[in-house]
Write an enzyme that holds these catalytic residues in place. Sequence first.
Site, PDB file in Angstrom:
ATOM      1  N   PRO A 128      -2.261  12.656 -48.060  1.00 24.42           N
ATOM      2  CA  PRO A 128      -1.329  12.386 -49.168  1.00 24.42           C
ATOM      3  C   PRO A 128      -1.790  12.836 -50.541  1.00 24.42           C
ATOM      4  O   PRO A 128      -1.083  12.620 -51.509  1.00 24.42           O
ATOM      5  CB  PRO A 128      -1.178  10.867 -49.126  1.00 24.42           C
ATOM      6  N   ARG A 131       4.915  14.180 -46.084  1.00 24.74           N
ATOM      7  CA  ARG A 131       3.662  13.781 -46.725  1.00 24.74           C
ATOM      8  C   ARG A 131       3.395  14.619 -47.971  1.00 24.74           C
ATOM      9  O   ARG A 131       2.839  14.130 -48.951  1.00 24.74           O
ATOM     10  CB  ARG A 131       2.516  13.913 -45.716  1.00 24.74           C
ATOM     11  N   ASP A 150     -10.433  18.539 -44.335  1.00 26.19           N
ATOM     12  CA  ASP A 150     -10.441  17.143 -43.892  1.00 26.19           C
ATOM     13  C   ASP A 150      -9.635  17.123 -42.602  1.00 26.19           C
ATOM     14  O   ASP A 150      -8.422  16.947 -42.618  1.00 26.19           O
ATOM     15  CB  ASP A 150      -9.828  16.255 -44.967  1.00 26.19           C
ATOM     16  N   CYS A 179     -12.495  11.286 -40.996  1.00 29.52           N
ATOM     17  CA  CYS A 179     -12.591   9.830 -41.149  1.00 29.52           C
ATOM     18  C   CYS A 179     -12.780   9.205 -39.772  1.00 29.52           C
ATOM     19  O   CYS A 179     -11.997   8.371 -39.324  1.00 29.52           O
ATOM     20  CB  CYS A 179     -11.365   9.263 -41.867  1.00 29.52           C
TER      21      CYS A 179
END
Length: 428
Positions: A247, A270, A307, A360
């Site tokens: 985001p 998003r 990411d 993550c």
Amino acid sequence: MNNRTSAPDPTPGLPARQAALRMLDAVMRRGESLDVAQHAACQGIDERSDRALAMAIAGEVLRHLPGLDLMIDSMTRLPLAEDAKARMVLRIMLAQTLALETPPHATIATALPLLQGGPRKLAHGVFGSLMRAGATLPAPELPPATANRWMPAWGEPMVEAAGAALGMPPPLDLTLADAAGTDALAQELGGISLIPGHVRLPRGGAVELIPGFEAGGWWVQDIAASLPARLLGTSRGGHVLDLCAAPGGKTMQLAAAGWQVTALDNSEKRLRRLRQNLKRTGLEADTVTANLLEWRPDAQADAVLLDAPCSATGIFRRHPDVLYRIAPRHIEERAEQQAVLLERAANWVKPGGVLVYAVCSLERAEGENVVAQFLSQDSRFTLDPVRADELPDGVAPDALGQVRTLPGMLTDAGGLDGFFMARLRHRP
């Protein structure tokens, strides 16, 4: 033509419990995330408070599920099947009363109708016996499958810390566009700072009501999630590709640090949120809606931040459903995809440029192993070790200069999400 109208449900609060039951079924049986399951489960529920209650009930069940099951099994002569509806309803009943402090009589009134045509008497008896016995909320703990997977990777202290983290709502972290304002904002909001450009607040009300929101000088971003972009440092107009950007927290960090940012994501929904955040903060970036496996830039960039899509096991504090949805096969599939994406992104870095890879995830297969495999196959890149002074106190690079954040770090300050990141440099 049938002119009859359906009668309103006579039990106030029942739709929220029905929605919670549907969400838990979607997570446990179909492997959906709570966020995805909420949309379908809450159809027809207009009140935001009821939708929030359904999410709260489902979340508390997942945070305490192993302990709730032990309580249920202690009061039944024969164990209920793992997927028995009566077991799930009892979990909901106990979570309501023990975690959300719903009075027992209200719990009974709103939960037993979920077992219409089923063993209401059994559920009522088990719940009543536990209440009379003075049952208390069990300490959170990881599902056995997760604990058994993490134990050999990280050790018993991490597993114990992860279980404890389940029961502690994470604090609210703010990333500042201008790090020079850190001390002033921390003082104004009554927060603390763990690194320049960061302010931590207790978890509380709506973010939009925090002073300074409309001014756009900060945005919400877990401190662990803010570290990958920090590893690229500041720039005077260098071009960076922020891949899988939405985001947008990292996009805004990079733009605030002086980079010319191209932010790519495959979700237009998003990206709309990302553009809204850019507008609020007054920061600029080019946004591209595309599949990373099909898109390619017109030219190589000075830096790339990947990411990568992952299991997201590192954000279990906020999304406890991930502990029940992710199995070894999912981790293996994502690791294979990450290897492909990293290899592809590496081709878009100029000689002498930098590539930051982050996930993550608390799985070595998605972090350390992916980078080790990449470096063994691509001689153009070498690890650019992260320095301790680039990180908050309490977080340190490993022996190779990579960064792994784990449950148990920064515990006294509220903890942080689980992340892995490595900085790779393209040889000149």
